[in-house]
Motif scaffolding. Structure first.
Motif, PDB file in Angstrom:
ATOM      1  N   ARG A  94      23.354 -51.887  12.842  1.00 38.31           N
ATOM      2  CA  ARG A  94      24.640 -51.657  12.173  1.00 38.31           C
ATOM      3  C   ARG A  94      25.752 -52.488  12.805  1.00 38.31           C
ATOM      4  O   ARG A  94      26.846 -52.576  12.259  1.00 38.31           O
ATOM      5  CB  ARG A  94      25.005 -50.171  12.198  1.00 38.31           C
ATOM      6  N   LEU A  95      25.480 -53.058  13.959  1.00 33.16           N
ATOM      7  CA  LEU A  95      26.469 -53.929  14.597  1.00 33.16           C
ATOM      8  C   LEU A  95      26.521 -55.284  13.905  1.00 33.16           C
ATOM      9  O   LEU A  95      25.496 -55.812  13.469  1.00 33.16           O
ATOM     10  CB  LEU A  95      26.130 -54.113  16.081  1.00 33.16           C
ATOM     11  N   ARG A  96      27.699 -55.852  13.786  1.00 36.51           N
ATOM     12  CA  ARG A  96      27.901 -57.199  13.252  1.00 36.51           C
ATOM     13  C   ARG A  96      28.494 -58.053  14.365  1.00 36.51           C
ATOM     14  O   ARG A  96      28.452 -57.683  15.529  1.00 36.51           O
ATOM     15  CB  ARG A  96      28.868 -57.143  12.053  1.00 36.51           C
ATOM     16  N   GLY A  97      29.085 -59.193  14.011  1.00 43.35           N
ATOM     17  CA  GLY A  97      29.734 -60.032  15.025  1.00 43.35           C
ATOM     18  C   GLY A  97      28.699 -60.746  15.874  1.00 43.35           C
ATOM     19  O   GLY A  97      27.786 -61.387  15.350  1.00 43.35           O
ATOM     20  N   SER A  98      28.780 -60.590  17.157  1.00 45.21           N
ATOM     21  CA  SER A  98      27.907 -61.284  18.098  1.00 45.21           C
ATOM     22  C   SER A  98      26.433 -61.043  17.775  1.00 45.21           C
ATOM     23  O   SER A  98      26.051 -60.002  17.244  1.00 45.21           O
ATOM     24  CB  SER A  98      28.194 -60.787  19.513  1.00 45.21           C
ATOM     25  N   SER A  99      25.613 -62.021  18.124  1.00 45.92           N
ATOM     26  CA  SER A  99      24.173 -61.831  17.921  1.00 45.92           C
ATOM     27  C   SER A  99      23.543 -61.059  19.077  1.00 45.92           C
ATOM     28  O   SER A  99      22.397 -60.650  18.997  1.00 45.92           O
ATOM     29  CB  SER A  99      23.491 -63.192  17.762  1.00 45.92           C
ATOM     30  N   ARG A 100      24.294 -60.891  20.163  1.00 45.31           N
ATOM     31  CA  ARG A 100      23.793 -60.075  21.288  1.00 45.31           C
ATOM     32  C   ARG A 100      24.301 -58.647  21.102  1.00 45.31           C
ATOM     33  O   ARG A 100      25.452 -58.362  21.334  1.00 45.31           O
ATOM     34  CB  ARG A 100      24.251 -60.668  22.615  1.00 45.31           C
ATOM     35  N   ARG A 101      23.378 -57.786  20.634  1.00 43.42           N
ATOM     36  CA  ARG A 101      23.781 -56.437  20.248  1.00 43.42           C
ATOM     37  C   ARG A 101      23.094 -55.375  21.108  1.00 43.42           C
ATOM     38  O   ARG A 101      21.959 -55.589  21.548  1.00 43.42           O
ATOM     39  CB  ARG A 101      23.422 -56.199  18.772  1.00 43.42           C
ATOM     40  N   ALA A 102      23.766 -54.272  21.264  1.00 42.38           N
ATOM     41  CA  ALA A 102      23.184 -53.222  22.113  1.00 42.38           C
ATOM     42  C   ALA A 102      23.734 -51.850  21.759  1.00 42.38           C
ATOM     43  O   ALA A 102      24.715 -51.725  21.029  1.00 42.38           O
ATOM     44  CB  ALA A 102      23.463 -53.519  23.586  1.00 42.38           C
ATOM     45  N   VAL A 103      23.024 -50.835  22.268  1.00 42.20           N
ATOM     46  CA  VAL A 103      23.514 -49.461  22.164  1.00 42.20           C
ATOM     47  C   VAL A 103      23.568 -48.880  23.579  1.00 42.20           C
ATOM     48  O   VAL A 103      22.690 -49.152  24.405  1.00 42.20           O
ATOM     49  CB  VAL A 103      22.596 -48.596  21.268  1.00 42.20           C
ATOM     50  N   PHE A 104      24.604 -48.106  23.823  1.00 42.80           N
ATOM     51  CA  PHE A 104      24.836 -47.517  25.143  1.00 42.80           C
ATOM     52  C   PHE A 104      25.310 -46.087  24.884  1.00 42.80           C
ATOM     53  O   PHE A 104      26.486 -45.817  24.743  1.00 42.80           O
ATOM     54  CB  PHE A 104      25.911 -48.358  25.857  1.00 42.80           C
ATOM     55  N   TYR A 105      24.329 -45.167  24.770  1.00 42.80           N
ATOM     56  CA  TYR A 105      24.626 -43.814  24.290  1.00 42.80           C
ATOM     57  C   TYR A 105      24.468 -42.789  25.410  1.00 42.80           C
ATOM     58  O   TYR A 105      23.356 -42.511  25.860  1.00 42.80           O
ATOM     59  CB  TYR A 105      23.676 -43.476  23.124  1.00 42.80           C
ATOM     60  N   PRO A 106      25.571 -42.241  25.874  1.00 42.38           N
ATOM     61  CA  PRO A 106      25.488 -41.189  26.906  1.00 42.38           C
ATOM     62  C   PRO A 106      25.214 -39.848  26.253  1.00 42.38           C
ATOM     63  O   PRO A 106      25.904 -39.452  25.319  1.00 42.38           O
ATOM     64  CB  PRO A 106      26.880 -41.200  27.541  1.00 42.38           C
ATOM     65  N   LEU A 107      24.188 -39.153  26.730  1.00 42.90           N
ATOM     66  CA  LEU A 107      23.748 -37.901  26.102  1.00 42.90           C
ATOM     67  C   LEU A 107      24.604 -36.734  26.596  1.00 42.90           C
ATOM     68  O   LEU A 107      24.203 -35.954  27.468  1.00 42.90           O
ATOM     69  CB  LEU A 107      22.272 -37.680  26.443  1.00 42.90           C
ATOM     70  N   GLN A 108      25.771 -36.620  26.021  1.00 47.07           N
ATOM     71  CA  GLN A 108      26.686 -35.561  26.425  1.00 47.07           C
ATOM     72  C   GLN A 108      27.682 -35.305  25.304  1.00 47.07           C
ATOM     73  O   GLN A 108      27.819 -36.121  24.390  1.00 47.07           O
ATOM     74  CB  GLN A 108      27.433 -35.974  27.709  1.00 47.07           C
TER      75      GLN A 108
END
Lengths: 250, 250
Positions: A94-108
């Protein structure tokens, strides 16, 4: 030092801001939010902006906006640096823009007004390029958290389980707190029971903690409770949860 | 010193035994249980028996047997001293035997294996004769608890709320712990979320803590979760709780 631009000033963005400002490993260089007003208290401490076109050059653009805004915000970031969103239920793609994409999801479950530590908190990490994993793993560690790699499917499951635990768990407490107050019983009465319920489940496992009329097939008590419940919604929940216990607990 | 005979060696009876033995205000003179085996570990410390006809003379007969056995056990106590049961959902009038009847219900979920304090624990007290209130109020206080007077109707409501909090709360955790393990996600992952969920509800009230897709009418996420839930029982619970949130939370 990892140079970070933070996007969004909701509950999570606010907690990241506080932690990043204290961290020796993270250089928070800018904070973006649609409304500048929310960033007012911080403008003497770091650069703030409400213009995505004016984002500074960074190693990481960390997006903490609402789920629906992630696509639009990300596609306006003009950079080939790493961009990451923090939404448990959203696919990496679902991210656009940069081709280097990531998710950083804190479980709280974050609330602005509450002090919350990231100590030992699981961070669910996913990257489009494996080379970007170390940056996010180190970010999690520098916050005191524990990084774990999950793909979008498993993270979606984790997010759904969090909905059961947090949203549904809280809602049940809310329903019975209303019932309690209606009968002039202060809800703080139940504080020690609430604590013990969840501490026991954590300590010995919920599979070893089930008690009560449903599991012991105590029809007399169940019928009495159903008679006491005048509200149809509460009655339905009582019936569904009782029958689920009788089907699933051994 | 209040002379007490304790009847029953289940979870609650066991905890009372431990607390009474440490108390300077309570003289636990005898412990009755249907099976002597369960009392074996204690027989060098106090009198034990499996014969109701051999109960000693006491100020209080405290009955911690299962709900269904309360009537039978109480009618066999040959005494005009105070007798009390400890069952939240049982009417005072279910007691037989002595004409001085009472209820002494600690609002907690007891497990033998877990150390549990009575400190600040609410005790719901009811007596057929108001003159017997001081004895039970003092008993609660000498255990570190807080005594409150409730009639059988209000106590039944408190007991039903406890079922929602403890039995239903634990069952939801059990269902999602199974789901979690099935996908190789260790359930301890969710420990900090579980803690924060309930600590937040206690601290700021569940009415101020509701978040998630249901309350924000996030149909996309709800549909995705329903698609992920293959188990019909889990799907029903998800739907019921979601619609209950949408009906009841503002």
């Amino acid at each position: 030092m990892t140079k970070v631009v933070l996007l969004g000033a909701g509950n999570l963005g606010f907690h990241f801001y506080r932690q990043f400002m204290q961290s020796k490993d993270i250089n928070l260089i800018q904070w973006y939010n649609r409304s500048l007003k929310k960033l007012d208290f911080a403008k003497n401490k770091l650069a703030v902006t409400n213009q995505i076109s004016q984002l500074k050059t960074a190693d990481l653009y960390l997006i903490c906006v609402s789920d629906d805004a992630i696509e639009t915000v990300s596609e306006n970031i003009q950079s080939e640096a790493l961009i990451a969103h923090c939404a448990g239920g959203m696919h990496l793609n679902r991210l656009r823009g940069s081709s280097r994409r990531a998710v950083f999801y804190p479980l709280q479950s974050f609330t602005k007004e509450r002090d919350l530590s990231f100590e030992n908190l699981p961070f669910c990490i996913e990257t489009s390029d494996p080379n970007d994993q170390p940056l996010l793993k180190n970010l999690a560690k520098s916050l005191g958290g524990d990084p774990y790699l999950f793909n979008s499917e498993n993270r979606a499951l984790i997010h759904m389980i969090a909905v059961f635990i947090n949203n549904f768990g809280n809602h049940i407490l809310h329903l019975v707190s209303e019932l309690s107050k209606k009968h002039n019983i202060p809800f703080h009465f139940f504080n020690l029971l609430i604590n013990e319920t969840y501490q026991k489940a954590i300590d010995i496992g919920p599979e070893n903690s089930q008690t009560g009329p449903a599991i012991r097939q105590d029809k007399k008590t169940i019928d009495k409770h159903l008679e006491m419940l005048k509200d149809q919604n509460l009655k339905n929940l009582y019936l569904n949860l009782t029958s689920s216990i009788q089907k699933n607990e051994s």
